[in-house]
Every structure is written in structure tokens, then in C-alpha cells.
Motif scaffolding. Structure first.
Motif, PDB file in Angstrom:
ATOM      1  N   GLN A   5       0.825  -1.204   0.000  1.00 48.96           N
ATOM      2  CA  GLN A   5       0.000   0.000   0.000  1.00 48.96           C
ATOM      3  C   GLN A   5       0.864   1.260   0.000  1.00 48.96           C
ATOM      4  O   GLN A   5       0.540   2.248  -0.675  1.00 48.96           O
ATOM      5  N   GLU A   8       2.268   1.729  -3.494  1.00 49.94           N
ATOM      6  CA  GLU A   8       1.255   2.269  -4.392  1.00 49.94           C
ATOM      7  C   GLU A   8       1.037   3.753  -4.130  1.00 49.94           C
ATOM      8  O   GLU A   8       0.930   4.563  -5.066  1.00 49.94           O
ATOM      9  N   ARG A  11       3.729   5.715  -5.768  1.00 52.76           N
ATOM     10  CA  ARG A  11       3.570   5.814  -7.225  1.00 52.76           C
ATOM     11  C   ARG A  11       2.461   6.804  -7.593  1.00 52.76           C
ATOM     12  O   ARG A  11       2.611   7.589  -8.534  1.00 52.76           O
ATOM     13  N   TRP A  41       7.991   4.635 -13.866  1.00 56.58           N
ATOM     14  CA  TRP A  41       6.641   5.060 -13.510  1.00 56.58           C
ATOM     15  C   TRP A  41       6.111   6.074 -14.512  1.00 56.58           C
ATOM     16  O   TRP A  41       4.936   6.050 -14.867  1.00 56.58           O
ATOM     17  N   ARG A  54      -1.420   1.851 -10.247  1.00 56.51           N
ATOM     18  CA  ARG A  54      -2.071   1.199  -9.098  1.00 56.51           C
ATOM     19  C   ARG A  54      -1.691  -0.280  -9.053  1.00 56.51           C
ATOM     20  O   ARG A  54      -1.302  -0.873 -10.052  1.00 56.51           O
ATOM     21  N   ARG A  55      -1.862  -0.859  -7.867  1.00 53.51           N
ATOM     22  CA  ARG A  55      -1.575  -2.290  -7.696  1.00 53.51           C
ATOM     23  C   ARG A  55      -2.549  -3.117  -8.502  1.00 53.51           C
ATOM     24  O   ARG A  55      -3.727  -2.789  -8.618  1.00 53.51           O
ATOM     25  N   ARG A  56      -2.035  -4.208  -9.027  1.00 56.63           N
ATOM     26  CA  ARG A  56      -2.887  -5.160  -9.740  1.00 56.63           C
ATOM     27  C   ARG A  56      -3.097  -6.372  -8.838  1.00 56.63           C
ATOM     28  O   ARG A  56      -2.237  -6.701  -8.026  1.00 56.63           O
TER      29      ARG A  56
END
Length: 155
Positions: A5, A8, A11, A41, A54-56
Motif C-alpha cells: 500500500q 502504491e 507511485r 513510472w 495502481r496495484r494489480r
């Protein structure tokens, strides 16, 4: 926040700074990351915007037990092994596997039981200390208090 988290969030913050026109070097300094990370990024951001950063969801096979089942297993294990019909109140991988089968209806290998205990439940290996049945704690304390100093002086 968990580590993924935090990564993310870093980023997404970089994406905001990209939108404000900040340089890659400046973003790297502010976020305390490498220039290469910021350049990577930025490529992703230019291709897909902030959602690309975002996280996948994790790839691979989904776990056999969902979070609700894991909590049911945790509650069952916390009751103790004797409650589940085992002679000694001691958990082994095989015994935990039997309880998982009873509670969740899922059969797990020994390796999967280990991953469940250590990864998802956060438990660690605990081994009972072996002690002789004949052990007399009061006699041991007396020996340490009276005999050991006498023996030690004799050296």
C-alpha cells in the motif's frame, strides 16, 4: 499501511507530481526513490495514466480457503487440539490438516497447511520443552541454592 500500500501511494504521488510538471530528478528526491524507478513510472503513467500505477491483483491460482474460512480455522485451532478429539493438546501439520478438512471441507497438503499457519495465520513453530516426568523442581532449586555453591568453592 502495508508495504504494498505504501509503494502504491508513492507511485500515485509521483503521478500527481508528473501532472504538475516536476522533473524526474526532483520527484526521485522528494519520494526518496531511484531515478530509474521514476522514469519507469513515468512511462507507465504516459501510457495509461494514474490507474496504470495502481496495484494489480495477484496472479496465479486463487487460495483454496477464503478469508472467512481462514477465520473459522483460526477459531477452531484456538480451541485446542483436545477439543477436536486429539489425545494431547499439541498441533501437528497432520492434525491441523484434519481440522481444516472438518471445518472448511478443504483438503490441504502438509506444505499448504504450513503456508496457512505461517503466512495467513501468522503462527510460528513452537516445540514443547522435553522434561522428565520424575523432575522435582523444588529439589533442583535446593541443589542450585545449597549444593552448587559448595561444589563450586571446592575448585
Amino acid at each position: 499501511m502495508t508495504r504494498p500500500q505504501l509503494a502504491e501511494a508513492r507511485r500515485v504521488r509521483a503521478a500527481e507530481l508528473f501532472g504538475q510538471g516536476c522533473s524526474s530528478v526532483e520527484i526521485a528526491r522528494v519520494l526518496e526513490v531511484s531515478d530509474e524507478s521514476v522514469r519507469r513510472w513515468k512511462r507507465l503513467w504516459e501510457e495509461g495514466g494514474t490507474p496504470a500505477l495502481r496495484r494489480r491483483p495477484a496472479t496465479g491460482r486463487p487460495p483454496k480457503l477464503d478469508d472467512g474460512q481462514v477465520e473459522q480455522v483460526r477459531a477452531a485451532l484456538e480451541q485446542g487440539a483436545q477439543v477436536h478429539g486429539f489425545e494431547a493438546d499439541l498441533w501437528t501439520l497432520e492434525r491441523v490438516g484434519v481440522v481444516v478438512q472438518r471445518v472448511a471441507g478443504v483438503s490441504l497438503s502438509r506444505a499448504s497447511v504450513w503456508r496457512l499457519l505461517t503466512g495467513r495465520l501468522g503462527w510460528s513453530l513452537q516445540r514443547p520443552e522435553r522434561r522428565a516426568v520424575e523432575r522435582d523442581e523444588s529439589e533442583i532449586a535446593r541443589w542450585i541454592a545449597h549444593e552448587w555453591p559448595r561444589i563450586k568453592k571446592g575448585r
